[in-house]
Design a protein around this motif. Structure first.
Motif, PDB file in Angstrom:
ATOM      1  N   THR A   1       0.948  -1.211   0.029  1.00  0.00           N
ATOM      2  CA  THR A   1       0.000   0.179   0.053  1.00  0.00           C
ATOM      3  C   THR A   1       0.699   1.124   0.039  1.00  0.00           C
ATOM      4  O   THR A   1       0.620   2.363  -0.618  1.00  0.00           O
ATOM      5  CB  THR A   1      -0.688  -0.015   1.261  1.00  0.00           C
ATOM      6  N   LEU A   2       1.879   1.258   0.756  1.00  0.00           N
ATOM      7  CA  LEU A   2       2.850   2.263   0.736  1.00  0.00           C
ATOM      8  C   LEU A   2       3.424   2.553  -0.523  1.00  0.00           C
ATOM      9  O   LEU A   2       3.576   3.656  -1.015  1.00  0.00           O
ATOM     10  CB  LEU A   2       4.239   2.045   1.634  1.00  0.00           C
ATOM     11  N   GLN A   3       3.892   1.442  -1.203  1.00  0.00           N
ATOM     12  CA  GLN A   3       4.610   1.634  -2.749  1.00  0.00           C
ATOM     13  C   GLN A   3       3.382   2.235  -3.595  1.00  0.00           C
ATOM     14  O   GLN A   3       3.765   3.061  -4.511  1.00  0.00           O
ATOM     15  CB  GLN A   3       4.844   0.265  -2.913  1.00  0.00           C
ATOM     16  N   ARG A   4       2.269   1.680  -3.512  1.00  0.00           N
ATOM     17  CA  ARG A   4       1.227   2.206  -4.295  1.00  0.00           C
ATOM     18  C   ARG A   4       1.073   3.892  -4.251  1.00  0.00           C
ATOM     19  O   ARG A   4       0.638   4.513  -5.156  1.00  0.00           O
ATOM     20  CB  ARG A   4      -0.344   1.581  -4.219  1.00  0.00           C
ATOM     21  N   ALA A   5       0.842   4.145  -2.780  1.00  0.00           N
ATOM     22  CA  ALA A   5       0.664   5.442  -2.489  1.00  0.00           C
ATOM     23  C   ALA A   5       1.856   6.501  -3.023  1.00  0.00           C
ATOM     24  O   ALA A   5       1.557   7.464  -3.539  1.00  0.00           O
ATOM     25  CB  ALA A   5       0.454   5.637  -0.758  1.00  0.00           C
ATOM     26  N   LEU A   6       2.931   5.982  -2.867  1.00  0.00           N
ATOM     27  CA  LEU A   6       4.104   6.847  -3.595  1.00  0.00           C
ATOM     28  C   LEU A   6       4.133   6.835  -4.913  1.00  0.00           C
ATOM     29  O   LEU A   6       4.325   7.907  -5.593  1.00  0.00           O
ATOM     30  CB  LEU A   6       5.373   6.005  -3.102  1.00  0.00           C
ATOM     31  N   ALA A   7       3.809   5.698  -5.695  1.00  0.00           N
ATOM     32  CA  ALA A   7       3.588   5.745  -6.989  1.00  0.00           C
ATOM     33  C   ALA A   7       2.627   6.515  -7.669  1.00  0.00           C
ATOM     34  O   ALA A   7       2.657   7.185  -8.529  1.00  0.00           O
ATOM     35  CB  ALA A   7       3.191   4.220  -7.389  1.00  0.00           C
ATOM     36  N   ALA A   8       1.258   6.541  -6.875  1.00  0.00           N
ATOM     37  CA  ALA A   8       0.137   7.664  -7.184  1.00  0.00           C
ATOM     38  C   ALA A   8       0.671   8.954  -7.113  1.00  0.00           C
ATOM     39  O   ALA A   8       0.147   9.764  -7.959  1.00  0.00           O
ATOM     40  CB  ALA A   8      -0.959   7.369  -6.098  1.00  0.00           C
ATOM     41  N   ARG A   9       1.712   9.323  -6.046  1.00  0.00           N
ATOM     42  CA  ARG A   9       2.187  10.682  -6.120  1.00  0.00           C
ATOM     43  C   ARG A   9       3.565  10.904  -6.951  1.00  0.00           C
ATOM     44  O   ARG A   9       4.182  11.946  -7.066  1.00  0.00           O
ATOM     45  CB  ARG A   9       2.553  10.895  -4.622  1.00  0.00           C
ATOM     46  N   GLY A  10       4.013   9.941  -7.957  1.00  0.00           N
ATOM     47  CA  GLY A  10       5.027   9.993  -8.554  1.00  0.00           C
ATOM     48  C   GLY A  10       6.335   9.809  -8.089  1.00  0.00           C
ATOM     49  O   GLY A  10       7.342  10.248  -8.588  1.00  0.00           O
ATOM     50  N   TYR A  11       6.545   9.277  -6.655  1.00  0.00           N
ATOM     51  CA  TYR A  11       7.871   8.790  -6.404  1.00  0.00           C
ATOM     52  C   TYR A  11       8.137   7.670  -6.311  1.00  0.00           C
ATOM     53  O   TYR A  11       9.442   7.465  -6.115  1.00  0.00           O
ATOM     54  CB  TYR A  11       7.731   9.357  -4.716  1.00  0.00           C
ATOM     55  N   PHE A  12       7.439   6.593  -6.799  1.00  0.00           N
ATOM     56  CA  PHE A  12       7.878   5.252  -6.951  1.00  0.00           C
ATOM     57  C   PHE A  12       7.336   4.694  -8.195  1.00  0.00           C
ATOM     58  O   PHE A  12       6.282   4.727  -8.785  1.00  0.00           O
ATOM     59  CB  PHE A  12       7.107   4.517  -5.847  1.00  0.00           C
ATOM     60  N   ASP A  13       8.566   4.106  -8.966  1.00  0.00           N
ATOM     61  CA  ASP A  13       8.150   3.643 -10.167  1.00  0.00           C
ATOM     62  C   ASP A  13       8.767   2.398 -10.605  1.00  0.00           C
ATOM     63  O   ASP A  13       8.755   1.771 -11.711  1.00  0.00           O
ATOM     64  CB  ASP A  13       8.582   4.778 -11.330  1.00  0.00           C
ATOM     65  N   ALA A  14       8.977   1.345  -9.625  1.00  0.00           N
ATOM     66  CA  ALA A  14       9.186   0.089  -9.550  1.00  0.00           C
ATOM     67  C   ALA A  14       8.083  -0.678  -9.547  1.00  0.00           C
ATOM     68  O   ALA A  14       6.685  -0.268  -9.414  1.00  0.00           O
ATOM     69  CB  ALA A  14      10.325  -0.207  -8.663  1.00  0.00           C
ATOM     70  N   GLU A  15       8.351  -2.132  -9.552  1.00  0.00           N
ATOM     71  CA  GLU A  15       7.181  -3.002  -9.417  1.00  0.00           C
ATOM     72  C   GLU A  15       6.840  -3.028  -8.020  1.00  0.00           C
ATOM     73  O   GLU A  15       7.737  -2.666  -6.901  1.00  0.00           O
ATOM     74  CB  GLU A  15       7.476  -4.364  -9.881  1.00  0.00           C
ATOM     75  N   ILE A  16       5.548  -3.245  -7.751  1.00  0.00           N
ATOM     76  CA  ILE A  16       4.901  -3.197  -6.271  1.00  0.00           C
ATOM     77  C   ILE A  16       5.512  -4.738  -5.767  1.00  0.00           C
ATOM     78  O   ILE A  16       5.051  -5.887  -6.282  1.00  0.00           O
ATOM     79  CB  ILE A  16       3.264  -3.348  -6.373  1.00  0.00           C
ATOM     80  N   SER A  17       6.330  -4.829  -4.947  1.00  0.00           N
ATOM     81  CA  SER A  17       7.017  -5.965  -4.604  1.00  0.00           C
ATOM     82  C   SER A  17       6.474  -6.378  -3.067  1.00  0.00           C
ATOM     83  O   SER A  17       6.724  -7.396  -2.537  1.00  0.00           O
ATOM     84  CB  SER A  17       8.507  -5.847  -4.382  1.00  0.00           C
ATOM     85  N   ALA A  18       5.773  -5.447  -2.312  1.00  0.00           N
ATOM     86  CA  ALA A  18       5.484  -5.404  -0.851  1.00  0.00           C
ATOM     87  C   ALA A  18       6.811  -5.778  -0.095  1.00  0.00           C
ATOM     88  O   ALA A  18       6.735  -6.155   1.123  1.00  0.00           O
ATOM     89  CB  ALA A  18       4.528  -6.584  -0.617  1.00  0.00           C
ATOM     90  N   ARG A  19       7.772  -5.340  -0.541  1.00  0.00           N
ATOM     91  CA  ARG A  19       9.193  -5.296   0.602  1.00  0.00           C
ATOM     92  C   ARG A  19       9.810  -3.968   0.451  1.00  0.00           C
ATOM     93  O   ARG A  19       9.725  -3.092  -0.438  1.00  0.00           O
ATOM     94  CB  ARG A  19      10.117  -6.194  -0.366  1.00  0.00           C
ATOM     95  N   LEU A  20      10.529  -3.989   1.603  1.00  0.00           N
ATOM     96  CA  LEU A  20      11.090  -2.433   1.726  1.00  0.00           C
ATOM     97  C   LEU A  20      12.520  -2.412   1.245  1.00  0.00           C
ATOM     98  O   LEU A  20      13.543  -2.529   1.792  1.00  0.00           O
ATOM     99  CB  LEU A  20      11.451  -2.086   3.362  1.00  0.00           C
ATOM    100  N   ASP A  21      12.708  -2.518  -0.337  1.00  0.00           N
ATOM    101  CA  ASP A  21      13.881  -2.697  -1.072  1.00  0.00           C
ATOM    102  C   ASP A  21      14.267  -1.182  -1.513  1.00  0.00           C
ATOM    103  O   ASP A  21      13.736  -0.530  -0.698  1.00  0.00           O
ATOM    104  CB  ASP A  21      13.500  -3.724  -2.377  1.00  0.00           C
ATOM    105  N   ALA A  22      15.561  -1.397  -2.136  1.00  0.00           N
ATOM    106  CA  ALA A  22      16.165  -0.206  -2.327  1.00  0.00           C
ATOM    107  C   ALA A  22      15.128   0.803  -3.156  1.00  0.00           C
ATOM    108  O   ALA A  22      15.190   1.886  -2.713  1.00  0.00           O
ATOM    109  CB  ALA A  22      17.372  -0.385  -3.321  1.00  0.00           C
ATOM    110  N   PRO A  23      14.625   0.483  -4.243  1.00  0.00           N
ATOM    111  CA  PRO A  23      13.512   1.478  -4.887  1.00  0.00           C
ATOM    112  C   PRO A  23      12.572   2.222  -3.723  1.00  0.00           C
ATOM    113  O   PRO A  23      12.281   3.458  -3.840  1.00  0.00           O
ATOM    114  CB  PRO A  23      12.838   0.818  -5.895  1.00  0.00           C
TER     115      PRO A  23
END
Length: 174
Positions: free
Chosen positions: A112-134
């Motif tokens: 959900t965090l990754q999707r929220a950041l992606a919706a705001r233009g901050y995350f453009d990697a695959e939604i992995s559900a992990r606290l990875d480098a991207p």
């Protein structure tokens, strides 16, 4: 001639295939990833230490001490030579801030965090559900623009992104 139920089933299967399966419930991909620590009052905090940054500049280095008589007069002055000496460019800094507790970091919450950041233009990697480098880089960019240069998720950021609820008594009236 295509039958509508068959078309609907094919569409449902293709949509289900697009959904990324969530990994196990441990969002930290490695053991050394920083995790929030629990305080005595039940809240959690994150700690991030940034080391000091040094550069070498030319300076004077004393190689022979001065020779001074008992009465205080200088018999032989000290001898210096020019050499590179370290200088602090950025001092060591320790950030401590409120953070969601480790049990709140589920795979679903991180996705959900990754999707929220992606919706705001901050995350453009695959939604992995992990606290990875991207994900960490996206968190760092979001928070740095708001005055917190850290890749660890703060409680304030989680609430601002709508990931965690804000208690009613902490909501500012508009």
């Amino acid at each position: 001639m295509t039958r509508p139920p068959l078309l609907a089933a094919a569409l449902a299967l293709s949509l289900a295939a697009c959904e990324t399966p969530l990994p196990d419930d441990n969002p930290w991909p490695d053991i050394d990833a920083p995790r929030p620590e629990r305080l005595a009052d039940g809240t959690c905090q994150a700690r991030e230490v940034t080391p000091a940054v040094y550069e070498h500049v030319m300076g004077e280095v004393q190689v022979i001490q001065a020779e001074i008589a008992e009465d205080g007069t200088v018999i032989r002055p000290p001898i210096y030579r020019r050499a590179p000496v370290p200088r602090v460019v950025t001092p060591r800094e320790e950030l401590i801030f409120a953070s969601p507790c480790p049990e709140q970091f589920t795979a679903e919450m991180v996705a959900t965090l990754q999707r929220a950041l992606a919706a705001r233009g901050y995350f453009d990697a695959e939604i992995s559900a992990r606290l990875d480098a991207p994900t960490t880089a996206a968190i760092r960019t979001w928070q740095a623009q708001r005055g917190l240069p850290s890749g660890q998720l703060s409680l304030e950021t989680a609430r601002a992104l709508g990931i965690l609820a804000t208690p009613v008594d902490q909501i500012d009236e508009v």
